[in-house]
Motif scaffolding. Structure first.
Motif, PDB file in Angstrom:
ATOM      1  N   SER A 169       0.813  -1.218   0.000  1.00  0.00           N
ATOM      2  CA  SER A 169       0.000   0.000   0.000  1.00  0.00           C
ATOM      3  C   SER A 169       0.851   1.276   0.000  1.00  0.00           C
ATOM      4  CB  SER A 169      -0.960   0.006   1.191  1.00  0.00           C
ATOM      5  OG  SER A 169      -0.249   0.052   2.406  1.00  0.00           O
ATOM      6  N   THR A 215       0.419   9.339  -5.626  1.00  0.00           N
ATOM      7  CA  THR A 215       0.853  10.716  -5.375  1.00  0.00           C
ATOM      8  C   THR A 215       1.627  11.259  -6.575  1.00  0.00           C
ATOM      9  OG1 THR A 215       0.948  10.336  -2.999  1.00  0.00           O
ATOM     10  CG2 THR A 215       2.223  12.202  -3.845  1.00  0.00           C
ATOM     11  N   ASP A 261       0.527   4.140  -2.720  1.00  0.00           N
ATOM     12  CA  ASP A 261       0.324   5.536  -2.314  1.00  0.00           C
ATOM     13  C   ASP A 261       1.338   6.453  -2.985  1.00  0.00           C
ATOM     14  OD1 ASP A 261      -1.822   4.857  -0.740  1.00  0.00           O
ATOM     15  OD2 ASP A 261      -0.692   4.875   1.147  1.00  0.00           O
TER      16      ASP A 261
END
Length: 109
Positions: free
Chosen positions: A3, A11, A7
């Protein structure tokens, strides 16, 4: 992919999409300028928009363009050829089909 990697990736692409919006450049130009893979850019852009389809504003006013198929064994007449940056080629253009070609190019851009 864990994860935290997801992420980071999310981003990164959010930054790219935000930078594209601020740039005012066409998507293909922005991707070329920043060495981004166009189809990945589109994937993430659509993901952030929450849809897998282009937004209504992107397709607003679109119409079908008549495409004629060639009979088997048809020999391509010589004429103008346009090679697009994405690898597509439009060939056999002449004064008899220039209006159709212009409509198609507008829809593709």
């Amino acid at each position: 992919m864990d994860s935290s990697q997801l992420d980071e990736l999310s981003t990164y692409w959010m930054q790219q999409v935000t930078a594209w919006k601020a740039s005012g450049l066409p998507q293909t130009t922005f991707c070329k300028k920043h060495d981004l893979i166009y189809h990945r850019f589109i994937y993430w852009k659509l993901k952030f928009e929450g849809t897998s389809q282009p937004s209504p504003s992107a397709t607003q006013g679109s119409e079908f363009v008549k495409v004629l198929s060639r009979p088997f064994g048809f020999q391509q007449a010589s004429g103008l050829t346009i090679n697009f940056p994405n690898g597509m080629t439009l060939d056999g253009l002449s004064d008899t089909n220039l209006d159709l070609a212009c409509q198609l190019i507008k829809r593709l851009s």
